[in-house]
Design a protein around this motif. Sequence first.
Motif, PDB file in Angstrom:
ATOM      1  N   UNK A  58       0.816  -1.211   0.000  1.00 57.10           N
ATOM      2  CA  UNK A  58       0.000   0.000   0.000  1.00 57.10           C
ATOM      3  C   UNK A  58       0.846   1.256   0.000  1.00 57.10           C
ATOM      4  N   UNK A  59       1.950   1.236   0.742  1.00 61.28           N
ATOM      5  CA  UNK A  59       2.840   2.403   0.778  1.00 61.28           C
ATOM      6  C   UNK A  59       3.454   2.662  -0.588  1.00 61.28           C
ATOM      7  N   UNK A  60       3.831   1.607  -1.277  1.00 59.58           N
ATOM      8  CA  UNK A  60       4.437   1.761  -2.605  1.00 59.58           C
ATOM      9  C   UNK A  60       3.412   2.285  -3.609  1.00 59.58           C
ATOM     10  N   UNK A  61       2.214   1.708  -3.593  1.00 61.90           N
ATOM     11  CA  UNK A  61       1.177   2.126  -4.552  1.00 61.90           C
ATOM     12  C   UNK A  61       0.793   3.586  -4.341  1.00 61.90           C
ATOM     13  N   UNK A  62       0.480   3.958  -3.099  1.00 56.87           N
ATOM     14  CA  UNK A  62       0.077   5.341  -2.833  1.00 56.87           C
ATOM     15  C   UNK A  62       1.229   6.313  -3.065  1.00 56.87           C
ATOM     16  N   UNK A  63       2.450   5.871  -2.817  1.00 59.97           N
ATOM     17  CA  UNK A  63       3.606   6.728  -3.064  1.00 59.97           C
ATOM     18  C   UNK A  63       3.761   7.079  -4.535  1.00 59.97           C
ATOM     19  N   UNK A  64       3.611   6.074  -5.399  1.00 58.29           N
ATOM     20  CA  UNK A  64       3.725   6.320  -6.834  1.00 58.29           C
ATOM     21  C   UNK A  64       2.573   7.206  -7.330  1.00 58.29           C
ATOM     22  N   UNK A  65       1.367   6.959  -6.853  1.00 57.75           N
ATOM     23  CA  UNK A  65       0.235   7.797  -7.265  1.00 57.75           C
ATOM     24  C   UNK A  65       0.455   9.234  -6.803  1.00 57.75           C
ATOM     25  N   UNK A  66       0.945   9.400  -5.568  1.00 55.74           N
ATOM     26  CA  UNK A  66       1.181  10.745  -5.046  1.00 55.74           C
ATOM     27  C   UNK A  66       2.211  11.493  -5.885  1.00 55.74           C
ATOM     28  N   UNK A  67       3.294  10.830  -6.255  1.00 52.10           N
ATOM     29  CA  UNK A  67       4.309  11.492  -7.088  1.00 52.10           C
ATOM     30  C   UNK A  67       3.749  11.909  -8.437  1.00 52.10           C
ATOM     31  N   UNK A  68       2.890  11.066  -9.009  1.00 50.11           N
ATOM     32  CA  UNK A  68       2.271  11.406 -10.286  1.00 50.11           C
ATOM     33  C   UNK A  68       1.361  12.630 -10.152  1.00 50.11           C
ATOM     34  N   UNK A  69       0.576  12.660  -9.062  1.00 51.13           N
ATOM     35  CA  UNK A  69      -0.317  13.802  -8.853  1.00 51.13           C
ATOM     36  C   UNK A  69       0.481  15.084  -8.583  1.00 51.13           C
ATOM     37  N   UNK A  70       1.530  14.974  -7.789  1.00 52.41           N
ATOM     38  CA  UNK A  70       2.343  16.152  -7.456  1.00 52.41           C
ATOM     39  C   UNK A  70       2.988  16.735  -8.716  1.00 52.41           C
ATOM     40  N   UNK A  71       3.403  15.852  -9.612  1.00 46.91           N
ATOM     41  CA  UNK A  71       4.020  16.320 -10.855  1.00 46.91           C
ATOM     42  C   UNK A  71       3.042  17.139 -11.683  1.00 46.91           C
TER      43      UNK A  71
END
Length: 251
Positions: A58-71
Motif C-alpha cells: 500500500x505504501x508503494x502504490x500510494x507513493x507512486x500515485x502521489x508522485x504522479x499527482x504532485x508532478x
Amino acid sequence: MTMQPPPPGPPSQPPAPYSGYPAGPPVTPAGQRTNVLSIVSLVLGIVSYFTGFFLAIGAVITGHIALSQIKKTGDKGRGFAIAGLILGYLSILAGIIVVVVLIFVFAAIGVAGNSVNDALEHASTSSSEPFATSDPDSGLGTQTTAEACTVLEGEIGDSISALNDNASQLQSNPAAAITALQNLSDDFGTADGEIDNPDVLEAATQTKSDLDTMIADIQAYIANPTGGSDAIVNDSSQVGSSLTALSSLCG
C-alpha cells in the motif's frame, strides 16, 4: 481668477446582488497544498516496517500515485511520498528475504526430519521388551537405545510430521514457522525428562539446544533484517546435522 470645478469622478458601481449564501472557505492555491496520498504513503511505510508485507505494498502504490499527482498539480509532499516509497520497498525486501531464509531453514531440516521420524518409528516397532530399571550404582539409566528412541518418538513424532506436512505454508508465514519450531523444541524438552539412556539423551538435548538457538536468531532477524541472515543459515545447518545424528543413533 476663476476656479475650475473638479473633474467628475468615476461612475458609481451598483451593489452586487445578494445571493443568499454565505461566502465559502478560502481556496488554497495549487502548489501550497500537501498531497494527501503522500502522507498516506509515509504513514503506511512507517507502519509496514513493523507489521508486514501488505501495508508495504500500500505504501508503494500510494507513493507512486502521489508522485504522479504532485508532478501534475505542483502540490507539496514529494519528500513524504519518496520516504513512503523507500520504507515500503525496504519492508517488501525484508519480507522476501525472511521467506527465502525460512525456505532454506525448512529445506535444511526437512530431509533430516523425515529420517528422524522413520528411524524413531523403526525403533518403536523393533522394541518389544519392557523398559529396564535404572542401575543405582552406575548413576545412569539402563534404557536401551531402542527404548529411549521409542520414548522420543512418542513426544516429537507429531511435531516433526506437522513441520514436514505444512512446510510450504510455514515458509511464507514467519510467525507460524516460529510457533511450529517452538512446539518441536518444547516436545524435545518433555522427552529429555523421560529419557535416561545417556547417548539418546545427549543427542536429544543437543538438538533442542540447536533449535532454540535457531528460533532466537529467526526472531532477531525478523525484528531487525539489517542484521543479516548468516546466523540462521548456520543454525539451520547445525539443526540438520543434529537431527541426522539422532536419526543415525535411533536407526
